[in-house]
Write a protein that holds these residues in place. Structure first.
Motif, PDB file in Angstrom:
ATOM      1  N   SER A   1       0.799  -1.237   0.024  1.00  0.00           N
ATOM      2  CA  SER A   1      -0.004  -0.038  -0.017  1.00  0.00           C
ATOM      3  C   SER A   1       0.891   1.121  -0.076  1.00  0.00           C
ATOM      4  O   SER A   1       0.727   2.065   0.810  1.00  0.00           O
ATOM      5  CB  SER A   1      -0.998   0.088   1.271  1.00  0.00           C
ATOM      6  N   ASN A   2       1.854   1.183  -1.052  1.00  0.00           N
ATOM      7  CA  ASN A   2       2.793   2.491  -0.849  1.00  0.00           C
ATOM      8  C   ASN A   2       1.832   3.686  -1.385  1.00  0.00           C
ATOM      9  O   ASN A   2       1.305   3.511  -2.395  1.00  0.00           O
ATOM     10  CB  ASN A   2       3.816   2.412  -1.615  1.00  0.00           C
ATOM     11  N   PRO A   3       1.849   4.659  -0.712  1.00  0.00           N
ATOM     12  CA  PRO A   3       0.892   5.700  -1.250  1.00  0.00           C
ATOM     13  C   PRO A   3       1.437   6.549  -2.154  1.00  0.00           C
ATOM     14  O   PRO A   3       0.755   7.319  -3.062  1.00  0.00           O
ATOM     15  CB  PRO A   3       0.759   6.782   0.123  1.00  0.00           C
TER      16      PRO A   3
ATOM     17  N   ASN B   1       3.226   5.567  -8.699  1.00  0.00           N
ATOM     18  CA  ASN B   1       4.274   5.155  -9.585  1.00  0.00           C
ATOM     19  C   ASN B   1       5.746   5.088  -9.063  1.00  0.00           C
ATOM     20  O   ASN B   1       6.851   5.400  -9.472  1.00  0.00           O
ATOM     21  CB  ASN B   1       4.567   6.298 -10.734  1.00  0.00           C
ATOM     22  N   ALA B   2       5.639   4.609  -7.789  1.00  0.00           N
ATOM     23  CA  ALA B   2       6.847   4.191  -7.030  1.00  0.00           C
ATOM     24  C   ALA B   2       7.754   3.129  -7.535  1.00  0.00           C
ATOM     25  O   ALA B   2       7.031   2.181  -8.095  1.00  0.00           O
ATOM     26  CB  ALA B   2       6.454   3.959  -5.430  1.00  0.00           C
ATOM     27  N   PRO B   3       8.994   3.202  -7.442  1.00  0.00           N
ATOM     28  CA  PRO B   3       9.539   2.143  -8.068  1.00  0.00           C
ATOM     29  C   PRO B   3       9.585   1.262  -6.782  1.00  0.00           C
ATOM     30  O   PRO B   3       9.060   1.095  -5.922  1.00  0.00           O
ATOM     31  CB  PRO B   3      11.106   2.918  -7.902  1.00  0.00           C
TER      32      PRO B   3
ATOM     33  N   ALA C   1      13.321  10.864  -4.093  1.00  0.00           N
ATOM     34  CA  ALA C   1      12.205  10.763  -2.565  1.00  0.00           C
ATOM     35  C   ALA C   1      13.011  10.585  -1.426  1.00  0.00           C
ATOM     36  O   ALA C   1      12.462  11.300  -0.342  1.00  0.00           O
ATOM     37  CB  ALA C   1      11.202   9.369  -2.779  1.00  0.00           C
ATOM     38  N   ALA C   2      14.061   9.946  -1.422  1.00  0.00           N
ATOM     39  CA  ALA C   2      14.894   9.659  -0.180  1.00  0.00           C
ATOM     40  C   ALA C   2      15.352  11.313   0.413  1.00  0.00           C
ATOM     41  O   ALA C   2      15.560  11.764   1.502  1.00  0.00           O
ATOM     42  CB  ALA C   2      16.092   8.846  -0.457  1.00  0.00           C
ATOM     43  N   VAL C   3      16.103  11.777  -0.762  1.00  0.00           N
ATOM     44  CA  VAL C   3      16.350  13.532  -0.353  1.00  0.00           C
ATOM     45  C   VAL C   3      15.506  14.063   0.006  1.00  0.00           C
ATOM     46  O   VAL C   3      15.534  14.696   1.158  1.00  0.00           O
ATOM     47  CB  VAL C   3      17.110  13.914  -1.828  1.00  0.00           C
ATOM     48  N   ASN C   4      14.146  14.392  -0.560  1.00  0.00           N
ATOM     49  CA  ASN C   4      13.058  14.888  -0.144  1.00  0.00           C
ATOM     50  C   ASN C   4      12.541  14.584   1.426  1.00  0.00           C
ATOM     51  O   ASN C   4      12.131  15.371   2.120  1.00  0.00           O
ATOM     52  CB  ASN C   4      11.775  14.921  -1.068  1.00  0.00           C
TER      53      ASN C   4
END
Length: 504
Positions: A279-281, A284-286, A332-335
């Motif tokens: 359930s990754n919100p 289009n996540a890797p 995403a990790a940086v943010n």
């Protein structure tokens, strides 16, 4: 006494005297000669020669060489010259001395090519013939083979060869106008190799929430008993799961054969327990979920001592070993303010916890200042103890009060996608790690051709015998706890018939 009786007495005495004289004058045989230094069979390329120089012990009066029933020489050594056509020859060497005849039979086979034999999944060292001495441009090439599961690695006049399939492999050696052809016959070993882990050589987890549980530590266990427990968990097809704990924790495993480095394919896989998020919100996540990448080191048994030595290790260059900026989840990790720095020569020291007694629980935290740590980047802090795992996180069999680990620290890959600490996604690196993708995924496979040396230079290995895996990420993921690489069954993909294309 009549004359006839006297005659018989005199005759008997004379015969007795003559008999005694013969015994005293009889020749005593020499000590039998002993022939050594000759093999029972030889292979000679047509038009080439083979000089046979036996070692003969004790006195010898004559040595005779008989080739296919015809006397060929009477000398201490014999130079066999192979005719232009292939064939089989019986050579009998006979050594004579007083009272003794000793023979040795030798079979000589001649053929068009230099001939070598080896077992499957075994590294064979090859050397170019003397006519290539001084040449610096010697080329080696497999001309014909029963399949493509082999590897030939060359370094001018020497080469290493190994193959999975039995059969005849024709190898050409050339330099300018000079050329030779080698015929390597690969046989199956008497006992078929296992495609799975056969031995565990070393194990030391870093402190973590599953340490002392996977496998279970019992009071009184030593390093040796824990090593045996780990081997029981990992050996064979029905392997279970062990933990490497926090960053740096490692295990060293081996196979009962050489895993061949087949060009263009991934060669082995070490299973973990990675899985994808349901359930990754993030749209289009890797791929991500529970991906806890373990860095991979490989070695082949150069000195044939049956164990990995420190100077034999090479690093598998995974997609993030020099930085994570090419990973699809990097932004995403940086943010998310995750520490995405990569350290190539990282060190971290963990201290034994001062107490195992929990304080007042704070959400999921049982002991906030639990295990003190510091690294070689000027950073320090504490690892927490959570409320879900109450055993000690420090390896129970270790007597030292500090544990120091060295290696690559990968960029942290866990992102709080909920923004509130309730839903963490640990994203997968593209390739090159253990416990980074689900076991059935192609990206869990490792290509030995990804190996590099300590200076970061690519190396070409014929195959590998040993694998070391250590946890590459130092990250606390809220209530999930630390990122901790788990290790399970190891697989030789070629022996299992699994064909996974590599990534260059």
């Amino acid at each position: 006494m009549n004359n006839r009786f006297k005659f018989l007495v005199y005759l008997a005495c004379g015969l007795l005297i003559i008999s005694s004289c013969k015994k005293e004058g009889a020749e005593i045989p020499d000590t039998p000669p002993v022939i050594s230094g000759l093999d029972s069979a030889y292979y000679v390329v047509v038009k080439e020669s083979l000089l046979l120089k036996p070692t003969v012990e004790n006195k010898v009066d004559s040595i005779v060489w008989v080739l296919n029933g015809t006397r060929a020489a009477n000398a201490l050594q014999y130079n066999f010259v192979a005719p232009a056509t292939a064939g089989t020859f019986s050579l009998v060497v006979t050594a004579y001395n007083r009272g003794n005849i000793i023979q040795k039979v030798i079979q000589i086979t001649t053929g068009q090519y230099l001939n070598r034999e080896t077992n499957a999944n075994t590294i064979l060292a090859l050397e170019a013939s003397a006519k290539f001495a001084g040449k610096t441009d010697v080329k080696w090439e497999v001309v014909t083979a029963p399949g493509d599961l082999y590897r030939l690695t060359a370094a001018n006049t020497t080469a290493l060869f190994t193959a999975v399939d039995k059969g005849a492999y024709k190898i050409s050696v050339s330099s300018g106008s000079l050329s030779d052809t080698l015929l390597v016959t690969v046989k199956q070993a008497t006992q078929a190799p296992s495609p799975y882990i056969s031995k565990v050589f070393d194990y030391l987890p870093a402190p973590g929430q599953f340490v002392n549980e996977m496998p279970k530590y019992t009071t009184g266990d030593t390093y040796e008993t824990m090593l045996a427990k780990v081997e029981k968990e990992l050996k064979g097809e029905d392997a279970s799961v062990i933990t490497l704990g926090g960053w740096g924790g490692y295990v060293v495993i081996g196979f009962d054969h050489t895993i061949v480095n087949v060009a263009g394919r991934r060669d082995f896989r070490i299973n973990g327990n990675a899985f994808g998020a349901n359930s990754n919100p993030r749209p289009n996540a890797p791929f991500g979920g529970s991906c806890e990448p373990g860095v991979v080191m490989v070695a082949y048994d150069k000195n044939k001592n049956g164990k990995p030595d420190e100077d034999e290790w090479y690093e598998i260059k995974g997609s993030g070993n020099f930085g994570a900026d090419k990973e699809l989840w990097y932004s995403a990790a940086v943010n998310g303010k995750v520490d995405v720095r990569t350290f190539r020569n990282y060190e971290m020291t963990y201290n034994r916890p001062a107490t195992e007694t929990p304080g007042t629980p704070d959400n999921y935290t049982s002991i906030a200042n639990y295990i003190q740590w510091k690294d070689n980047q000027g950073q320090q802090g504490y690892k927490i103890k959570n409320t879900y795992h109450t055993q000690s996180y420090y390896p129970g069999w270790v007597k030292d009060n500090q544990l120091t680990f060295k290696g690559i620290r990968l960029a942290a890959n866990g992102v709080d996608e909920s923004g509130s600490g309730s839903y963490y996604v640990l994203y997968a690196y593209s390739y090159g790690y253990v416990d980074n993708y689900p076991n059935v995924h192609d990206n869990s496979g490792i290509d030995i051709d990804w190996a590099i040396d300590k200076n970061g230079n690519k190396v070409t290995l014929p195959g590998i015998d040993f694998v070391k895996i250590y946890n590459g990420v130092d990250q606390e993921n809220g209530w999930l706890g630390e990122s901790s690489t788990e290790v399970s069954r190891g697989e030789d993909l070629h022996l299992l018939g699994t064909n996974i294309a590599t990534i260059n």
